[in-house]
Design an enzyme around this catalytic site. Structure first.
Site, PDB file in Angstrom:
ATOM      1  N   VAL A   1       0.978  -1.143   0.109  1.00 22.66           N
ATOM      2  CA  VAL A   1       0.005  -0.018  -0.085  1.00 22.66           C
ATOM      3  C   VAL A   1       0.872   1.242  -0.052  1.00 22.66           C
ATOM      4  O   VAL A   1       0.205   2.301   0.240  1.00 22.66           O
ATOM      5  CB  VAL A   1      -1.076  -0.128   1.183  1.00 22.66           C
ATOM      6  CG1 VAL A   1      -1.893  -1.145   1.256  1.00 22.66           C
ATOM      7  CG2 VAL A   1      -0.143  -0.269   2.645  1.00 22.66           C
TER       8      VAL A   1
ATOM      9  N   HIS B   1      -4.706  -4.065  -2.243  1.00 23.86           N
ATOM     10  CA  HIS B   1      -5.069  -3.957  -1.143  1.00 23.86           C
ATOM     11  C   HIS B   1      -5.248  -2.432  -0.685  1.00 23.86           C
ATOM     12  O   HIS B   1      -5.015  -2.023   0.277  1.00 23.86           O
ATOM     13  CB  HIS B   1      -4.000  -4.415  -0.099  1.00 23.86           C
ATOM     14  CG  HIS B   1      -4.139  -5.921  -0.012  1.00 23.86           C
ATOM     15  ND1 HIS B   1      -3.098  -6.842   0.413  1.00 23.86           N
ATOM     16  CD2 HIS B   1      -5.117  -6.944  -0.170  1.00 23.86           C
ATOM     17  CE1 HIS B   1      -3.503  -8.167   0.277  1.00 23.86           C
ATOM     18  NE2 HIS B   1      -4.646  -8.012  -0.186  1.00 23.86           N
TER      19      HIS B   1
HETATM   20  C1  BV8 Z   1     -11.353 -11.118   2.173  1.00 24.85           C
HETATM   21  C2  BV8 Z   1      -3.659  -3.478   3.751  1.00 24.85           C
HETATM   22  C3  BV8 Z   1     -13.497 -11.732   2.046  1.00 24.85           C
HETATM   23  C4  BV8 Z   1      -3.850  -3.231   5.035  1.00 24.85           C
HETATM   24  C5  BV8 Z   1      -3.501  -5.802   3.957  1.00 24.85           C
HETATM   25  C6  BV8 Z   1     -11.553 -14.490   8.862  1.00 24.85           C
HETATM   26  C7  BV8 Z   1     -12.540 -13.306   8.470  1.00 24.85           C
HETATM   27  C8  BV8 Z   1     -12.263 -12.665   7.363  1.00 24.85           C
HETATM   28  C9  BV8 Z   1     -11.425 -12.861   6.423  1.00 24.85           C
HETATM   29  C10 BV8 Z   1     -10.559 -14.015   6.762  1.00 24.85           C
HETATM   30  C11 BV8 Z   1     -10.696 -14.812   7.722  1.00 24.85           C
HETATM   31  N1  BV8 Z   1      -9.522 -15.477   7.840  1.00 24.85           N
HETATM   32  C12 BV8 Z   1      -9.237 -15.537   6.726  1.00 24.85           C
HETATM   33  C13 BV8 Z   1      -9.562 -14.496   6.073  1.00 24.85           C
HETATM   34  C14 BV8 Z   1      -8.982 -13.962   4.597  1.00 24.85           C
HETATM   35  C15 BV8 Z   1      -7.938 -12.956   5.147  1.00 24.85           C
HETATM   36  C16 BV8 Z   1      -6.731 -13.609   5.130  1.00 24.85           C
HETATM   37  O1  BV8 Z   1      -6.321 -14.123   4.162  1.00 24.85           O
HETATM   38  N2  BV8 Z   1      -6.213 -13.537   6.321  1.00 24.85           N
HETATM   39  C17 BV8 Z   1      -4.960 -14.379   6.436  1.00 24.85           C
HETATM   40  C18 BV8 Z   1      -3.867 -13.845   7.479  1.00 24.85           C
HETATM   41  C19 BV8 Z   1      -5.185 -15.968   6.815  1.00 24.85           C
HETATM   42  N3  BV8 Z   1      -8.106 -11.986   3.939  1.00 24.85           N
HETATM   43  C20 BV8 Z   1      -8.944 -11.082   3.902  1.00 24.85           C
HETATM   44  O2  BV8 Z   1      -9.287 -10.633   4.963  1.00 24.85           O
HETATM   45  C21 BV8 Z   1      -9.049 -10.191   2.622  1.00 24.85           C
HETATM   46  N4  BV8 Z   1     -10.417 -10.054   2.416  1.00 24.85           N
HETATM   47  O3  BV8 Z   1     -10.965 -12.347   2.449  1.00 24.85           O
HETATM   48  O4  BV8 Z   1     -12.535 -10.613   2.059  1.00 24.85           O
HETATM   49  C22 BV8 Z   1     -14.715 -11.051   1.919  1.00 24.85           C
HETATM   50  C23 BV8 Z   1     -15.341 -11.179   0.432  1.00 24.85           C
HETATM   51  C24 BV8 Z   1     -16.609 -10.738   0.301  1.00 24.85           C
HETATM   52  C25 BV8 Z   1     -17.135  -9.581   1.115  1.00 24.85           C
HETATM   53  C26 BV8 Z   1     -16.284  -9.468   2.454  1.00 24.85           C
HETATM   54  C27 BV8 Z   1     -15.200 -10.009   2.742  1.00 24.85           C
HETATM   55  C28 BV8 Z   1      -8.462  -8.863   2.808  1.00 24.85           C
HETATM   56  C29 BV8 Z   1      -6.920  -8.930   3.113  1.00 24.85           C
HETATM   57  C30 BV8 Z   1      -6.325  -7.728   3.129  1.00 24.85           C
HETATM   58  C31 BV8 Z   1      -5.821  -7.358   4.207  1.00 24.85           C
HETATM   59  N5  BV8 Z   1      -4.921  -6.117   4.178  1.00 24.85           N
HETATM   60  N6  BV8 Z   1      -2.991  -4.775   3.760  1.00 24.85           N
HETATM   61  C32 BV8 Z   1      -2.684  -2.534   5.845  1.00 24.85           C
HETATM   62  O5  BV8 Z   1      -1.473  -2.421   4.945  1.00 24.85           O
HETATM   63  O6  BV8 Z   1      -2.876  -1.808   6.841  1.00 24.85           O
HETATM   64  S1  BV8 Z   1      -2.673  -7.376   4.088  1.00 24.85           S
HETATM   65  C33 BV8 Z   1      -1.351  -7.077   4.397  1.00 24.85           C
HETATM   66  O7  BV8 Z   1      -0.643  -8.233   5.050  1.00 24.85           O
HETATM   67  C34 BV8 Z   1      -0.315  -6.705   3.416  1.00 24.85           C
HETATM   68  O8  BV8 Z   1      -1.139  -5.993   2.376  1.00 24.85           O
HETATM   69  C35 BV8 Z   1       0.009  -7.919   2.699  1.00 24.85           C
HETATM   70  O9  BV8 Z   1      -0.984  -8.256   1.970  1.00 24.85           O
HETATM   71  C36 BV8 Z   1      -0.162  -8.718   4.040  1.00 24.85           C
HETATM   72  C37 BV8 Z   1       1.288  -9.160   4.438  1.00 24.85           C
HETATM   73  O10 BV8 Z   1       1.872 -10.192   3.429  1.00 24.85           O
HETATM   74  P1  BV8 Z   1       3.211  -9.820   2.763  1.00 24.85           P
HETATM   75  O11 BV8 Z   1       2.926  -8.693   1.711  1.00 24.85           O
HETATM   76  O12 BV8 Z   1       3.422 -11.250   1.991  1.00 24.85           O
HETATM   77  O13 BV8 Z   1       4.111  -9.524   3.794  1.00 24.85           O
HETATM   78  P2  BV8 Z   1       4.782 -10.584   4.829  1.00 24.85           P
HETATM   79  O14 BV8 Z   1       5.369  -9.491   6.111  1.00 24.85           O
HETATM   80  O15 BV8 Z   1       3.808 -11.223   5.395  1.00 24.85           O
HETATM   81  O16 BV8 Z   1       5.957 -11.184   4.270  1.00 24.85           O
HETATM   82  C38 BV8 Z   1       6.940 -10.553   3.578  1.00 24.85           C
HETATM   83  C39 BV8 Z   1       7.725 -11.702   2.825  1.00 24.85           C
HETATM   84  O17 BV8 Z   1       9.044 -11.092   2.081  1.00 24.85           O
HETATM   85  C40 BV8 Z   1       8.437 -12.686   3.554  1.00 24.85           C
HETATM   86  O18 BV8 Z   1       8.034 -13.981   2.879  1.00 24.85           O
HETATM   87  C41 BV8 Z   1       9.963 -12.556   3.486  1.00 24.85           C
HETATM   88  O19 BV8 Z   1      10.559 -13.761   3.440  1.00 24.85           O
HETATM   89  C42 BV8 Z   1      10.012 -11.902   2.255  1.00 24.85           C
HETATM   90  N7  BV8 Z   1      11.242 -10.888   2.284  1.00 24.85           N
HETATM   91  C43 BV8 Z   1      11.628 -10.233   3.038  1.00 24.85           C
HETATM   92  N8  BV8 Z   1      12.718  -9.477   2.726  1.00 24.85           N
HETATM   93  C44 BV8 Z   1      12.763  -9.568   1.402  1.00 24.85           C
HETATM   94  C45 BV8 Z   1      11.723 -10.547   0.900  1.00 24.85           C
HETATM   95  N9  BV8 Z   1      11.471 -11.092  -0.292  1.00 24.85           N
HETATM   96  C46 BV8 Z   1      12.293 -10.309  -1.141  1.00 24.85           C
HETATM   97  N10 BV8 Z   1      13.363  -9.430  -1.071  1.00 24.85           N
HETATM   98  C47 BV8 Z   1      13.474  -9.157   0.252  1.00 24.85           C
HETATM   99  N11 BV8 Z   1      14.412  -8.235   0.450  1.00 24.85           N
END
Ligand code: BV8
Length: 239
Positions: free
Chosen positions: A102, A118
């Site tokens: 974002v 997102h």
């Molecule tokens: C949805 C914006 C349905 C906000 C973000 C219970 C209730 C409701 C929904 C759910 C539920 N259980 C599960 C869900 C679904 C849920 C979900 O997936 N939950 C997960 C945690 C299980 N998803 C949702 O809720 C989505 N919506 O399902 O809606 C619906 C449908 C119809 C009507 C109504 C509802 C919405 C999800 C969006 C959440 N918002 N961001 C904000 O930023 O404040 S998510 C946020 O976390 C980020 O945007 C990103 O997407 C996520 C983090 O993930 P990553 O980007 O992968 O980052 P992370 O730190 O995890 O990993 C970093 C990686 O980089 C690591 O692997 C690391 O090794 C690597 N790395 C590190 N350094 C480097 C590198 N790689 C390369 N180079 C480097 N140098």
């Protein structure tokens, strides 16, 4: 050194679909989503703050968190991974960039038509009408000048639907692409993490770039930082 088979695949690619996560911005100094909690925020869970319920229960706290994060992203620069992806867009016939981030860094690096899966932390929206608020925000909990409802950051919170256009464009790209690059994401958040499965079902070649690879089943895994691997990919394709 990149696998020759991967370079050949990219050279002959018609449509490359890229999904990026917080790891792409890590080398710009933006903490990844899970490590983002430092200092005074160490005691808060982003999974609680980044929700409509979290905002409803304490809008002032959530605004403080987003203002702190906004300050972070406006004070960093795109890194070689962002710049390389912008260059890649001019080296393949079609590149669709879907980002979970974002932070606006892909746009600042020159990527075009970025799909913000997102949302964007620099956008303000009315909590009720959803419209973008252009006027400067005032107060701990800014209010919509039109209807008086609280203003919220223009991001997608957990439990909220992905914006329809972003969802449709991303699903279409994952279905059509012949190469799918998953870069810097823990592949834990859905539906973003499901895009690679759509690509795979459509026989795309799948590639993960991550120093800490997350999932089996990718055709190629570049166990490296994005800031190193992406420029290497670009150099291998440059004439
Ligand atoms: C949805 C914006 C349905 C906000 C973000 C219970 C209730 C409701 C929904 C759910 C539920 N259980 C599960 C869900 C679904 C849920 C979900 O997936 N939950 C997960 C945690 C299980 N998803 C949702 O809720 C989505 N919506 O399902 O809606 C619906 C449908 C119809 C009507 C109504 C509802 C919405 C999800 C969006 C959440 N918002 N961001 C904000 O930023 O404040 S998510 C946020 O976390 C980020 O945007 C990103 O997407 C996520 C983090 O993930 P990553 O980007 O992968 O980052 P992370 O730190 O995890 O990993 C970093 C990686 O980089 C690591 O692997 C690391 O090794 C690597 N790395 C590190 N350094 C480097 C590198 N790689 C390369 N180079 C480097 N140098």
């Amino acid at each position: 050194m990149l696998p020759e088979a991967l370079v050949d695949t990219l050279r002959s690619a018609r449509h490359v679909c890229v999904l990026t996560g917080a790891g792409v911005s890590a080398e710009s100094g933006v903490p990844t989503f899970r490590e983002a909690q430092e200092g005074l925020w160490a005691n808060y869970d982003p999974m609680q703050l980044a929700t409509p319920e979290g905002f409803a229960s304490d809008p002032k706290l959530v605004w403080e968190w987003y203002r702190w994060r906004r300050e972070q992203v406006v004070n960093v620069e795109p890194n070689p991974a962002h710049i390389g992806l912008a260059q890649l867009q001019d080296l393949v016939p079609t590149l669709t960039l879907v980002t979970q981030n974002v932070d606006n860094l892909h746009q600042r690096a020159g990527s075009r038509d970025v799909i913000e899966f997102h949302g964007n932390i620099l956008v303000d929206r009315c909590f009720v009408e959803g419209c973008v608020i252009e006027t400067p925000l005032r107060g701990d909990i800014p209010l919509c000048p039109g209807c008086g409802a609280p203003v919220r950051p223009g991001v997608v919170w957990f439990g909220e639907a992905i914006p329809e256009e972003a969802l449709n464009l991303s699903f279409a790209a994952a279905s059509d692409c012949d190469v799918f690059l998953s870069i810097g994401t823990s592949s834990l958040v859905y539906p973003a993490a499901g895009l690679v499965d759509i690509a795979r079902q459509n026989k795309a070649v799948t590639v993960e770039v991550n120093p800490d690879p997350t999932r089996t089943g990718f055709d190629f895994v570049l166990e490296n930082k994005a800031g190193t691997a992406i420029p290497e990919l670009v150099n291998s394709l440059s004439p």
